[in-house]
Scaffold this motif. Structure first.
Motif, mmCIF file in Angstrom:
data_model
loop_
_atom_site.group_PDB
_atom_site.id
_atom_site.type_symbol
_atom_site.label_atom_id
_atom_site.label_comp_id
_atom_site.label_asym_id
_atom_site.label_seq_id
_atom_site.Cartn_x
_atom_site.Cartn_y
_atom_site.Cartn_z
ATOM 1 N N HIS A 25 -4.629 -9.940 0.304
ATOM 2 C CA HIS A 25 -5.821 -9.083 0.301
ATOM 3 C C HIS A 25 -6.261 -8.385 1.434
ATOM 4 O O HIS A 25 -6.640 -7.203 1.584
ATOM 5 N N ASP A 26 -5.862 -9.145 2.672
ATOM 6 C CA ASP A 26 -5.953 -8.339 3.941
ATOM 7 C C ASP A 26 -5.240 -7.438 4.155
ATOM 8 O O ASP A 26 -5.373 -6.205 4.654
ATOM 9 N N LEU A 27 -3.832 -7.151 3.569
ATOM 10 C CA LEU A 27 -3.089 -6.271 3.844
ATOM 11 C C LEU A 27 -3.487 -5.057 2.931
ATOM 12 O O LEU A 27 -3.437 -3.833 3.260
ATOM 13 N N ARG A 28 -4.385 -5.342 1.874
ATOM 14 C CA ARG A 28 -4.839 -4.206 1.210
ATOM 15 C C ARG A 28 -5.844 -3.519 1.670
ATOM 16 O O ARG A 28 -6.116 -2.547 1.677
ATOM 17 N N VAL A 29 -6.461 -4.403 2.350
ATOM 18 C CA VAL A 29 -7.947 -3.697 3.361
ATOM 19 C C VAL A 29 -7.028 -2.884 4.305
ATOM 20 O O VAL A 29 -7.632 -1.730 4.727
ATOM 21 N N VAL A 30 -6.136 -3.295 5.021
ATOM 22 C CA VAL A 30 -5.447 -2.672 6.200
ATOM 23 C C VAL A 30 -4.938 -1.211 5.620
ATOM 24 O O VAL A 30 -5.042 -0.303 6.021
ATOM 25 N N LYS A 31 -4.364 -1.320 4.398
ATOM 26 C CA LYS A 31 -3.944 -0.113 3.407
ATOM 27 C C LYS A 31 -4.738 0.955 3.369
ATOM 28 O O LYS A 31 -4.822 2.108 3.501
ATOM 29 N N ILE A 32 -6.125 0.423 2.847
ATOM 30 C CA ILE A 32 -7.207 1.191 2.422
ATOM 31 C C ILE A 32 -7.727 2.060 3.621
ATOM 32 O O ILE A 32 -8.171 3.094 3.898
ATOM 33 N N VAL A 33 -7.987 1.348 4.914
ATOM 34 C CA VAL A 33 -8.533 1.805 5.991
ATOM 35 C C VAL A 33 -7.600 2.628 6.546
ATOM 36 O O VAL A 33 -8.021 3.726 7.028
ATOM 37 N N LEU A 34 -6.213 2.651 6.600
ATOM 38 C CA LEU A 34 -5.265 3.537 6.974
ATOM 39 C C LEU A 34 -5.181 4.857 6.101
ATOM 40 O O LEU A 34 -5.132 6.048 6.686
ATOM 41 N N HIS A 35 -5.440 4.647 4.572
ATOM 42 C CA HIS A 35 -5.446 5.718 3.725
ATOM 43 C C HIS A 35 -6.596 6.341 4.189
ATOM 44 O O HIS A 35 -6.455 8.067 4.102
ATOM 45 N N ARG A 36 -7.778 5.849 4.465
ATOM 46 C CA ARG A 36 -8.963 6.786 4.623
ATOM 47 C C ARG A 36 -8.862 7.582 5.776
ATOM 48 O O ARG A 36 -9.343 8.582 6.004
ATOM 49 N N GLU A 37 -8.100 7.128 6.849
ATOM 50 C CA GLU A 37 -7.989 7.495 8.376
ATOM 51 C C GLU A 37 -7.075 8.780 8.060
ATOM 52 O O GLU A 37 -7.351 9.688 8.783
ATOM 53 N N LEU A 38 -6.081 8.560 7.308
ATOM 54 C CA LEU A 38 -5.022 9.586 7.193
ATOM 55 C C LEU A 38 -5.668 10.694 6.286
ATOM 56 O O LEU A 38 -5.397 11.956 6.830
#
Length: 294
Positions: A25-38
């Motif tokens: 679940h935490d990895l998914r959060v990291v992925k979402i934050v990364l996707h937003r910043e990109l």
């Protein structure tokens, strides 16, 4: 967010089932934050251009000026001063982008988006890690644009050299983003954040060896350069660049002296180990500050 569960018979209350927190679940959060910043980085063309201007000016204007000065009586000989400052310019570009990427926390706080993230059933640690990973990724992409100018500085387009530089830039960017998040964790306005960033980045830039060799400095200045984390990102970049150049031993000693501790030359692998260790350490401190601040 959780999915509504069926209401109990006779009650008008809808139960909400919150997903259990897990590493996945935490990895998914990291992925979402990364996707937003990109996405923000890609759509903000003015940001990309503006952060390129200063490094290019350092490389082409200052590098050319120094080259002319050294050619008139200095020891440059077979090396262009643009070649010397090229690794430093790459490191500075990464530093500026990484530190200001950390400022997205302040931006999100000021405009209310951070509050929405904090009320979601996600770990605050995952949010900070996502910010650090995304900041490092964006900074590396920005640094890659500078690396593409290697030919203007007399640096060969060697695939191995480019891969080495990208790897070092990412490690440095991750540590620097963590440092930026530490400072952004409690700041409430972007004006205060920019002022603090300028106060922190200028000494780091000039005390890193990005624009001049670190040998022959006064003792007090040498101490400051050795405790500057950016120093251990600039020197490995310069070491790998000079490893792909054909220069004399005298010029190598003059323009690539390395970092020394009390006369001992610090090997590149130890410098990289310092940067690798700084990343998780600064991220852990950033998580602690973020939890206290919000």
């Amino acid at each position: 967010m959780g999915t509504p569960a069926p209401a109990e018979a006779g009650s008008g209350v809808v139960r909400v089932q919150v997903p259990e927190r897990s590493f996945r679940h935490d990895l998914r959060v990291v992925k979402i934050v990364l996707h937003r910043e990109l996405i923000r980085f890609w759509h903000d063309k003015m940001r990309i251009v503006s952060t390129l201007v200063q490094p290019v000016l350092w490389l082409l204007v200052m590098g050319t000026g120094l080259s002319n000065l050294m050619a008139s009586g200095g020891p440059s000989g077979e090396i262009d001063l643009k070649t010397f400052i090229f690794p430093g310019v790459c490191a500075m570009s990464v530093m500026f982008t990484a530190m200001f990427s950390a400022g997205s926390i302040v931006w999100d706080r000021e405009f209310g988006f951070l509050r929405e993230m904090l009320v979601a059933p996600v770990s605050r640690s995952a949010i900070v890690v996502g910010k650090c990973v995304s900041g490092a990724t964006v900074a590396t992409l920005q640094g890659l644009l500078i690396v593409m100018l290697a030919g203007l500085a007399g640096v060969p387009y060697d695939p191995l050299l480019l891969l080495e530089m990208i790897g070092i830039m990412f490690l440095g960017a991750f540590a620097l983003t963590g440092f930026g998040v530490i400072m952004a964790a409690r700041i409430k306005t972007m004006q205060s954040f920019f002022a603090l960033m300028q106060m922190a980045m200028m000494p780091m830039m000039f005390l890193s060896g990005a624009l001049y060799p670190l040998n022959g400095l006064p003792t007090w200045l040498s101490v400051l350069t050795r405790i500057n984390p950016l120093t251990y990102a600039v020197d490995p970049l310069r070491q790998v660049v000079f490893a792909h150049l054909d220069v004399s031993a005298e010029l190598e000693k003059t323009f690539n002296p390395g970092v020394t501790w009390n006369g001992w030359v610090v090997p590149v692998w130890l410098e990289l180990l310092i940067i690798v260790a700084l990343g998780p350490i600064l991220t852990a401190v950033a998580i602690w500050e973020f939890r206290r601040g919000d």
